[in-house]
Design an enzyme around this catalytic site. Structure first.
Site, PDB file in Angstrom:
ATOM      1  N   CYS A  23       0.839  -1.246  -0.006  1.00 58.99           N
ATOM      2  CA  CYS A  23       0.081   0.063   0.066  1.00 58.99           C
ATOM      3  C   CYS A  23       0.918   1.122  -0.085  1.00 58.99           C
ATOM      4  CB  CYS A  23      -0.750  -0.084   1.322  1.00 58.99           C
ATOM      5  SG  CYS A  23      -1.893  -1.417   1.082  1.00 58.99           S
ATOM      6  N   GLY A  50      -1.027   0.745  -4.590  1.00 58.44           N
ATOM      7  CA  GLY A  50      -2.420   0.148  -4.252  1.00 58.44           C
ATOM      8  C   GLY A  50      -3.515   0.776  -5.015  1.00 58.44           C
ATOM      9  N   ASN A 124       1.108   0.493   5.765  1.00 57.04           N
ATOM     10  CA  ASN A 124       1.603  -0.051   4.625  1.00 57.04           C
ATOM     11  C   ASN A 124       2.630  -1.374   5.331  1.00 57.04           C
ATOM     12  OD1 ASN A 124       2.888  -1.107   2.289  1.00 57.04           O
ATOM     13  ND2 ASN A 124       4.512   0.773   2.249  1.00 57.04           N
ATOM     14  N   GLY A 125       2.209  -2.489   4.832  1.00 57.85           N
ATOM     15  CA  GLY A 125       3.257  -3.731   5.243  1.00 57.85           C
ATOM     16  C   GLY A 125       2.050  -4.693   5.727  1.00 57.85           C
ATOM     17  N   TYR A 277      11.095  -3.968  -8.300  1.00 58.96           N
ATOM     18  CA  TYR A 277       9.914  -3.732  -8.980  1.00 58.96           C
ATOM     19  C   TYR A 277       8.759  -2.860  -8.304  1.00 58.96           C
ATOM     20  CZ  TYR A 277       5.099  -5.135 -10.467  1.00 58.96           C
ATOM     21  OH  TYR A 277       3.639  -5.320 -10.923  1.00 58.96           O
ATOM     22  N   ASP A 380      12.916  -8.663 -18.592  1.00 57.66           N
ATOM     23  CA  ASP A 380      11.710  -8.445 -17.547  1.00 57.66           C
ATOM     24  C   ASP A 380      12.376  -8.385 -16.152  1.00 57.66           C
ATOM     25  OD1 ASP A 380       9.217  -7.840 -16.694  1.00 57.66           O
ATOM     26  OD2 ASP A 380       8.507  -9.421 -17.499  1.00 57.66           O
TER      27      ASP A 380
END
Length: 518
Positions: A23, A50, A124-125, A277, A380
């Site tokens: 998030c 998110g 977040n987490g 990423y 990628d």
């Protein structure tokens, strides 16, 4: 009236779920500014973290107002809704559900009473001891109802199933202490990954778990302060980056200024997948520009896995920086061989059978002029199940590619994450059961090369012992939940148990072996 939530998707193949982001959180303390709009634009910059729900809470010094809904930030808020959020403190959240279902009840910020007012919180987490915390919260709320000190239903009682609501409830559990004092005690009870922004009517708070798994940064405005998940959110607000919130640190900001407290000693274990990423390429984590780290990963990939080829192309957008690094290091020309439709998200209109067969073409279209007759290096960031890469290789061959050499700018993903990333289950991860050559054959490539874990970590600029790379190694720096299901075939939910040291145990005849470190 129900409406589509408009969620975006990084998935290139319809119905194929890739690693989902954690998030995004933001907090603003800025008297005299339109803090709701600052939070809105900060969340806009964090939308990639998110896309299921968004919310903002604002305090005017007397009361807190929360506005949240399902959908993207730009769908949840408009000028009229932001105009109702007036005050000098704001906390905001954009959500992907790693704990708790994707429902309105689970949207954040969460709201709860305290002895001195109200607390609004974004997280977040993922917590790893939420089962024990839930027991504590339920017992406290039952006692409060019995003695008459609680009136009305809590968010937990109204159906919130997240670990976040447990933190909010615990922050209001002490009837005699102010929020800052309570917070220091509660934060010591939390295990797992948490980067928090929360506030009462007068003070903005930010806290980060002692391992600093998820990023959280502090910025300075002309007339205030900002805390956010990534520096890109500070940039969009014109805030200067001051520093990272330290692992184990609680920051408080109010009319008296900024002050810090420490609730735990720092034991850094930042998530290496943020560099690979999750984070925006224009963000900086622990002083490292994410784009530069990804370019270096690509350069290292070229050194570790060279190949005779005519052109290097990225899988947009996540493979672009690494492809640039691979091209520079190898001397092979870089080109855009795939064009992505940026406006195709997760659609609520099911494609016809004809369109479904096109699969990946709904999002990517090959440039035949770049591809036809050429030997390609396709870069990628990761392979999860392998279905997307299989469809991609097939599409490139149909477009006339002479050879397709796949290069991945991370190590093989082999283990689930308990700290805020929603990977596929271990049984679904292609690297769990297959070696590199077998994966290469499975996706139909001419060759396949993964970046080594050592080179991946080195590109982050941080020491190995200060990073969490559990999704690549199975070595968890924080003890996972005591009973977890890793998704191995033939094993029932609850048969995988981690002991106090985080070492896997299980039922005889296979479960224990399934947790052996690779």
């Amino acid at each position: 009236m129900p409406r589509g939530d408009g969620r975006l998707s990084h998935d290139l193949l319809p119905g194929e779920k890739g690693p989902q982001d954690a998030c995004g959180v933001i907090g603003v303390w800025a008297p005299g500014e339109e803090v709701a709009k600052l939070a809105y634009f900060g969340l806009y910059a964090l939308q990639h973290r998110g896309q299921e729900a968004a919310g903002i809470a604002v305090s005017n010094g007397r009361h807190i107002t929360v506005y949240k809904d399902m959908g993207l930030v730009a769908q949840v808020f408009d000028e009229s809704s932001l105009a109702t959020l007036r005050g000098h403190i704001a906390v905001g959240h954009s959500r992907y559900s790693t704990t708790g279902e994707s429902t309105w009840e689970n949207a954040q910020p969460t709201l709860g009473p305290t002895a001195w007012g109200t607390v609004a919180l974004g997280h977040n987490g993922n917590l790893t001891n939420s089962d024990r915390l839930r027991e504590r919260v339920v017992a406290h709320e039952a006692a409060a109802r019995a003695d008459g000190s609680r009136h009305g239903a809590s968010e937990l009682e109204r159906g919130n199933t997240t670990d976040t609501v447990l933190i909010t409830s615990l922050l209001g559990a002490d009837p005699g202490a102010r929020l800052e004092v309570t917070a220091l005690d509660v934060l010591r009870q939390l295990e797992g990954a948490f980067s928090l922004v929360f506030m009462d009517e007068h003070t903005l708070y930010a806290a980060r778990d002692r391992h600093g798994v998820r990023p959280l940064v502090l910025g300075r405005l002309d007339r205030g302060w900002v805390v956010a998940s990534e520096t890109a959110a500070l940039d969009i607000l014109g805030a200067s980056v001051v520093r990272d919130i330290e692992p184990g640190e609680l920051v408080a900001i109010d009319a008296d200024g900024l002050r810090t407290s420490r609730f735990a000693p720092a034991e850094p274990k930042g998530c290496v997948f943020e560099y690979v990423y999750l984070a925006r390429p224009d963000s900086r984590i622990a002083g490292t520009v994410v784009h530069a780290a990804r370019v270096e990963m690509g350069a290292s990939l070229a050194r570790e896995h060279p190949v005779d080829a005519d052109v290097v192309i990225p899988v947009p957008e996540s493979g672009t920086p690494a492809a640039i690094g691979y091209a520079r290091e190898s001397g092979i020309p870089y080109a855009q061989g795939l064009v992505k439709n940026s406006y195709v998200g997760r659609t609520f209109i099911a494609p016809s059978q004809t369109l479904r067969q096109l699969g990946i073409r709904l999002k990517l279209n090959p440039l035949r002029e770049v591809i036809q007759g050429r030997r390609l290096v396709v870069v990628d960031d990761s392979i999860v199940r392998g279905n997307t890469q299989r469809a991609l290789v097939r599409m490139l061959r149909e477009a006339g590619a002479a050879e397709v050499h796949v290069r991945i700018s991370s190590a093989p993903v082999m283990w689930p994450c308990f700290y805020g990333i929603d990977f596929a289950s271990r049984a679904e991860l292609i690297a769990t059961g297959l070696g590199v050559q077998e994966i290469c054959a499975s996706i139909g490539a001419d060759s396949l090369g993964y970046l080594s874990r050592e080179a991946m970590v080195a590109a982050s600029g941080r020491p190995t012992d200060e990073l969490c790379s559990a999704c690549f190694t199975g070595e968890y720096p924080i003890t996972p939940p005591r009973t977890v299901h890793l998704g191995m075939p033939g094993v029932a939910q609850g048969e995988f148990v981690f002991d106090a040291e985080g070492v896997g145990t299980g039922t005889p005849g296979g479960a224990a072996d399934a947790l052996t470190r690779p």
